[in-house]
Design a protein around this motif. Structure first.
Motif, PDB file in Angstrom:
ATOM      1  N   ASP A   1      85.785  74.304  32.981  1.00  0.00           N
ATOM      2  CA  ASP A   1      84.805  74.016  31.929  1.00  0.00           C
ATOM      3  C   ASP A   1      83.513  73.493  32.542  1.00  0.00           C
ATOM      4  O   ASP A   1      83.535  72.670  33.464  1.00  0.00           O
ATOM      5  N   PHE A   2      82.408  73.984  32.016  1.00  0.00           N
ATOM      6  CA  PHE A   2      81.083  73.519  32.442  1.00  0.00           C
ATOM      7  C   PHE A   2      80.689  72.399  31.485  1.00  0.00           C
ATOM      8  O   PHE A   2      80.242  72.637  30.363  1.00  0.00           O
ATOM      9  N   VAL A   3      80.887  71.168  31.941  1.00  0.00           N
ATOM     10  CA  VAL A   3      80.740  70.003  31.072  1.00  0.00           C
ATOM     11  C   VAL A   3      79.313  69.454  31.157  1.00  0.00           C
ATOM     12  O   VAL A   3      78.822  69.117  32.236  1.00  0.00           O
ATOM     13  N   ILE A   4      78.690  69.363  30.003  1.00  0.00           N
ATOM     14  CA  ILE A   4      77.335  68.824  29.861  1.00  0.00           C
ATOM     15  C   ILE A   4      77.467  67.472  29.184  1.00  0.00           C
ATOM     16  O   ILE A   4      78.103  67.352  28.132  1.00  0.00           O
ATOM     17  N   LEU A   5      76.891  66.445  29.769  1.00  0.00           N
ATOM     18  CA  LEU A   5      77.014  65.088  29.228  1.00  0.00           C
ATOM     19  C   LEU A   5      75.695  64.611  28.657  1.00  0.00           C
ATOM     20  O   LEU A   5      74.645  64.738  29.284  1.00  0.00           O
ATOM     21  N   GLN A   6      75.767  64.066  27.452  1.00  0.00           N
ATOM     22  CA  GLN A   6      74.654  63.353  26.814  1.00  0.00           C
ATOM     23  C   GLN A   6      75.176  61.956  26.495  1.00  0.00           C
ATOM     24  O   GLN A   6      76.171  61.809  25.798  1.00  0.00           O
ATOM     25  N   LEU A   7      74.506  60.929  27.009  1.00  0.00           N
ATOM     26  CA  LEU A   7      75.015  59.567  26.864  1.00  0.00           C
ATOM     27  C   LEU A   7      73.858  58.635  26.561  1.00  0.00           C
ATOM     28  O   LEU A   7      72.827  58.672  27.229  1.00  0.00           O
TER      29      LEU A   7
ATOM     30  N   ARG B   1      79.636  83.776  29.014  1.00  0.00           N
ATOM     31  CA  ARG B   1      80.289  83.603  30.319  1.00  0.00           C
ATOM     32  C   ARG B   1      80.228  82.160  30.817  1.00  0.00           C
ATOM     33  O   ARG B   1      80.890  81.816  31.786  1.00  0.00           O
ATOM     34  N   VAL B   2      79.418  81.352  30.142  1.00  0.00           N
ATOM     35  CA  VAL B   2      79.318  79.939  30.523  1.00  0.00           C
ATOM     36  C   VAL B   2      80.251  79.138  29.614  1.00  0.00           C
ATOM     37  O   VAL B   2      79.979  78.987  28.421  1.00  0.00           O
ATOM     38  N   PRO B   3      81.361  78.628  30.145  1.00  0.00           N
ATOM     39  CA  PRO B   3      82.323  77.873  29.317  1.00  0.00           C
ATOM     40  C   PRO B   3      81.836  76.449  29.054  1.00  0.00           C
ATOM     41  O   PRO B   3      82.418  75.471  29.523  1.00  0.00           O
ATOM     42  N   ALA B   4      80.766  76.340  28.278  1.00  0.00           N
ATOM     43  CA  ALA B   4      80.087  75.057  28.095  1.00  0.00           C
ATOM     44  C   ALA B   4      80.841  74.159  27.121  1.00  0.00           C
ATOM     45  O   ALA B   4      81.337  74.607  26.084  1.00  0.00           O
ATOM     46  N   ARG B   5      80.883  72.876  27.478  1.00  0.00           N
ATOM     47  CA  ARG B   5      81.411  71.833  26.599  1.00  0.00           C
ATOM     48  C   ARG B   5      80.421  70.676  26.646  1.00  0.00           C
ATOM     49  O   ARG B   5      80.162  70.137  27.737  1.00  0.00           O
ATOM     50  N   LEU B   6      79.885  70.293  25.506  1.00  0.00           N
ATOM     51  CA  LEU B   6      78.945  69.181  25.440  1.00  0.00           C
ATOM     52  C   LEU B   6      79.667  67.924  24.967  1.00  0.00           C
ATOM     53  O   LEU B   6      80.240  67.898  23.871  1.00  0.00           O
ATOM     54  N   LEU B   7      79.642  66.877  25.795  1.00  0.00           N
ATOM     55  CA  LEU B   7      80.198  65.586  25.428  1.00  0.00           C
ATOM     56  C   LEU B   7      79.048  64.662  25.030  1.00  0.00           C
ATOM     57  O   LEU B   7      78.103  64.473  25.800  1.00  0.00           O
ATOM     58  N   VAL B   8      79.124  64.098  23.830  1.00  0.00           N
ATOM     59  CA  VAL B   8      78.094  63.185  23.333  1.00  0.00           C
ATOM     60  C   VAL B   8      78.707  61.795  23.228  1.00  0.00           C
ATOM     61  O   VAL B   8      79.577  61.548  22.380  1.00  0.00           O
ATOM     62  N   VAL B   9      78.266  60.894  24.108  1.00  0.00           N
ATOM     63  CA  VAL B   9      78.792  59.531  24.152  1.00  0.00           C
ATOM     64  C   VAL B   9      77.745  58.589  23.573  1.00  0.00           C
ATOM     65  O   VAL B   9      76.604  58.558  24.021  1.00  0.00           O
ATOM     66  N   GLY B  10      78.163  57.806  22.579  1.00  0.00           N
ATOM     67  CA  GLY B  10      77.261  56.845  21.967  1.00  0.00           C
ATOM     68  C   GLY B  10      77.567  56.680  20.496  1.00  0.00           C
ATOM     69  O   GLY B  10      78.274  57.482  19.892  1.00  0.00           O
TER      70      GLY B  10
ATOM     71  N   VAL C   1      77.729  76.410  17.191  1.00  0.00           N
ATOM     72  CA  VAL C   1      78.328  75.902  18.432  1.00  0.00           C
ATOM     73  C   VAL C   1      79.190  74.668  18.189  1.00  0.00           C
ATOM     74  O   VAL C   1      79.471  73.911  19.118  1.00  0.00           O
ATOM     75  N   ALA C   2      79.631  74.465  16.958  1.00  0.00           N
ATOM     76  CA  ALA C   2      80.376  73.251  16.623  1.00  0.00           C
ATOM     77  C   ALA C   2      81.631  73.095  17.478  1.00  0.00           C
ATOM     78  O   ALA C   2      82.044  71.969  17.785  1.00  0.00           O
TER      79      ALA C   2
ATOM     80  N   GLN D   1      68.154  77.827  30.073  1.00  0.00           N
ATOM     81  CA  GLN D   1      67.878  78.548  31.311  1.00  0.00           C
ATOM     82  C   GLN D   1      68.225  77.692  32.528  1.00  0.00           C
ATOM     83  O   GLN D   1      68.845  78.184  33.497  1.00  0.00           O
ATOM     84  N   SER D   2      67.854  76.400  32.493  1.00  0.00           N
ATOM     85  CA  SER D   2      68.179  75.506  33.607  1.00  0.00           C
ATOM     86  C   SER D   2      69.684  75.287  33.710  1.00  0.00           C
ATOM     87  O   SER D   2      70.251  75.268  34.814  1.00  0.00           O
ATOM     88  N   LEU D   3      70.351  75.137  32.577  1.00  0.00           N
ATOM     89  CA  LEU D   3      71.797  74.941  32.587  1.00  0.00           C
ATOM     90  C   LEU D   3      72.510  76.175  33.144  1.00  0.00           C
ATOM     91  O   LEU D   3      73.452  76.057  33.937  1.00  0.00           O
ATOM     92  N   SER D   4      72.051  77.354  32.738  1.00  0.00           N
ATOM     93  CA  SER D   4      72.654  78.594  33.238  1.00  0.00           C
ATOM     94  C   SER D   4      72.500  78.718  34.746  1.00  0.00           C
ATOM     95  O   SER D   4      73.419  79.152  35.451  1.00  0.00           O
ATOM     96  N   HIS D   5      71.327  78.305  35.249  1.00  0.00           N
ATOM     97  CA  HIS D   5      71.069  78.395  36.686  1.00  0.00           C
ATOM     98  C   HIS D   5      71.997  77.459  37.462  1.00  0.00           C
ATOM     99  O   HIS D   5      72.525  77.835  38.518  1.00  0.00           O
ATOM    100  N   LEU D   6      72.228  76.273  36.932  1.00  0.00           N
ATOM    101  CA  LEU D   6      73.133  75.341  37.598  1.00  0.00           C
ATOM    102  C   LEU D   6      74.569  75.842  37.561  1.00  0.00           C
ATOM    103  O   LEU D   6      75.314  75.708  38.541  1.00  0.00           O
ATOM    104  N   HIS D   7      74.964  76.443  36.444  1.00  0.00           N
ATOM    105  CA  HIS D   7      76.321  76.983  36.353  1.00  0.00           C
ATOM    106  C   HIS D   7      76.528  78.121  37.348  1.00  0.00           C
ATOM    107  O   HIS D   7      77.581  78.226  37.990  1.00  0.00           O
ATOM    108  N   ALA D   8      75.512  78.937  37.500  1.00  0.00           N
ATOM    109  CA  ALA D   8      75.621  80.097  38.392  1.00  0.00           C
ATOM    110  C   ALA D   8      75.496  79.718  39.861  1.00  0.00           C
ATOM    111  O   ALA D   8      75.858  80.516  40.742  1.00  0.00           O
TER     112      ALA D   8
END
Length: 437
Positions: free
Chosen positions: A224-230, A252-261, A287-288, A366-373
């Motif tokens: 999983d490509f985990v994206i964190l927002q805190l 193709r990007v298995p994104a999961r956004l974690l929102v902490v707060g 994207v829920a 676009q930036s997230l995709s570049h980091l995943h790739a």
């Protein structure tokens, strides 16, 4: 430098004892707590003055050796949003004056936020104690970005202008903050000292990603490509922008956004209305299923949340500084941030992460995709971030810079007092010099 200073830190709405992540509990709480801790470790005595906002709070709490927290009575002993606190500040100032008048004399006051500056201004007038101020946010900057959504009274601007002229030193947290003080408030550049915020190297450092995910007990796969927002869940933080960016990512990007707060350990929309709004944004964006609200998390678990992520994202409309990106970089993960405020100073574009326009989910994606790739690039950016924060942004280094500001302020005050003393004395005559001989 005086071997021991007695320092009063004033922070009317942001107690160093409060848990972060709530509506009015964020970076300023951390700043005051960490600065107080490091000042005490350097051998100084620190008294923190904050407003009593709960009936069970004692008049004074010892936070650690060398640091006392005074809960100042001002208005009802209950939570009041900082936008509504101005009417109770005269009572805060009176109580603070009585407290400092009848105790050991303080050498200097460090005000945090404009309402604390009002108190410091009164203390200077009544007791002759010099003060420096960190605004943490400026009303005119807030108004530029929030417009009608700004809930502070217009009087805030007049108060800030008065403080800019009256304070013995102005502490800017980043180059943008310094430019805003000069551009919007006509501040004297020679009285501005730049001192950033920091991170605690004892709290934040790298951990193995899979181990961190396992210890958190989250339903996360190894791929999983985990994206964190805190951080604080308020509209200006731009979390809706992060959510919308997920819709621009390839399948193709298995994104999961974690929102902490939030205002509680559970992601309760009744207790934290912003969660309800953001859930609706996620539904509308389709994207829920990729967005997971975790609620407030204790500070001791934040290191694992950072380490569990592939990337930390923060895209506010504006940000005076922003401490969470420093913590993320300290944990070795790249940061994608808005190209605004202090984030332009802490995040080095293309080196420790990326800077993107605010309110532009496509650019963020676009930036997230570049980091995943490019996982090797992401790893290199994480390591570069660690080097940057360890060399520039530890709280120990920040506190040493603050002590330099305090020392310069006190030296300037002594020189001014000496000059005043000399000018008020009778000028010596030739006869006086002869008598001395």
């Amino acid at each position: 430098m005086n071997p021991m200073l007695r320092i009063a830190l004033i922070s009317e709405h942001a107690s160093p004892l409060a848990a972060g992540g709530g509506v009015d509990a964020g970076g300023q709480n951390v700043y005051v707590a960490q600065v107080a801790r490091c000042l005490a470790m350097a051998g100084h005595q620190v008294d923190v003055l904050t407003r009593r906002d709960h009936p069970d709070q004692p008049p004074m709490t010892v936070m650690r050796p060398g640091v006392r927290v005074f809960h100042i009575p001002a208005g009802p002993a209950t939570f009041i949003p900082k936008e509504k606190l101005l009417p109770v500040m005269p009572a805060f100032a009176r109580a603070a004056e009585q407290l400092l008048r009848h105790g050991p004399r303080h050498d200097i006051v460090h005000a945090n936020f404009f309402m604390s500056g009002m108190v410091a201004q009164q203390l200077k007038k009544a007791l002759g104690i010099p003060y420096v101020i960190t605004f943490h946010a400026l009303g005119l900057v807030r108004r530029e970005h929030q417009g009608e959504a700004d809930g502070f009274p217009a009087l805030r601007i007049d108060i800030e202008r008065s403080l800019v002229k009256d304070a013995d030193a102005l502490i800017a947290e980043c180059p943008q903050d310094e430019r805003d003080l000069i551009r919007l408030y006509q501040a004297d550049a020679e009285r501005i000292r730049m001192v950033p915020c920091g991170f605690d190297a004892g709290e934040f450092g790298p951990l193995h990603r899979l181990r961190a995910r396992s210890e958190l007990g989250l339903d996360l796969g190894a791929d999983d490509f985990v994206i964190l927002q805190l951080g604080r869940l308020v509209p200006r933080k731009g979390i809706d922008n992060v959510i919308r960016s997920l819709a621009f990512l390839s399948e193709r990007v298995p994104a999961r956004l974690l929102v902490v707060g939030g205002d509680g350990p559970d992601p309760d929309a009744k207790r934290t209305p912003e969660i309800g709004r953001l859930r609706q944004v996620a539904l509308e964006a389709g994207v829920a299923d990729k967005v997971h609200f975790l609620g407030h998390r204790p500070r001791q678990s934040l290191r694992r949340h950072y380490a569990a992520a592939n990337v930390f994202v923060t895209t506010p409309w504006y940000e005076p500084f922003g401490i969470t990106p420093l913590e993320a970089m300290a944990c070795g993960i790249p940061v994608v941030a808005s190209a605004v405020g202090g984030l332009q100073y802490t995040v080095t574009d293309g080196v420790t992460g990326y800077l993107v326009p605010p309110r532009d989910p496509a650019s963020l994606a676009q930036s997230l995709s570049h980091l995943h790739a490019n996982p090797r690039l992401a790893l290199a950016m994480g390591r570069a971030g660690m080097r940057r924060v360890r060399s520039l942004f530890t709280w120990e280094r920040v506190t040493k810079m603050l002590l330099d500001v305090y020392d310069d302020t006190l030296q300037s005050r002594r020189r001014a007092e000496l000059a005043l003393h000399i000018t008020t004395q009778e000028r010596p005559t030739l006869k006086d010099f002869i008598a001395i001989r």
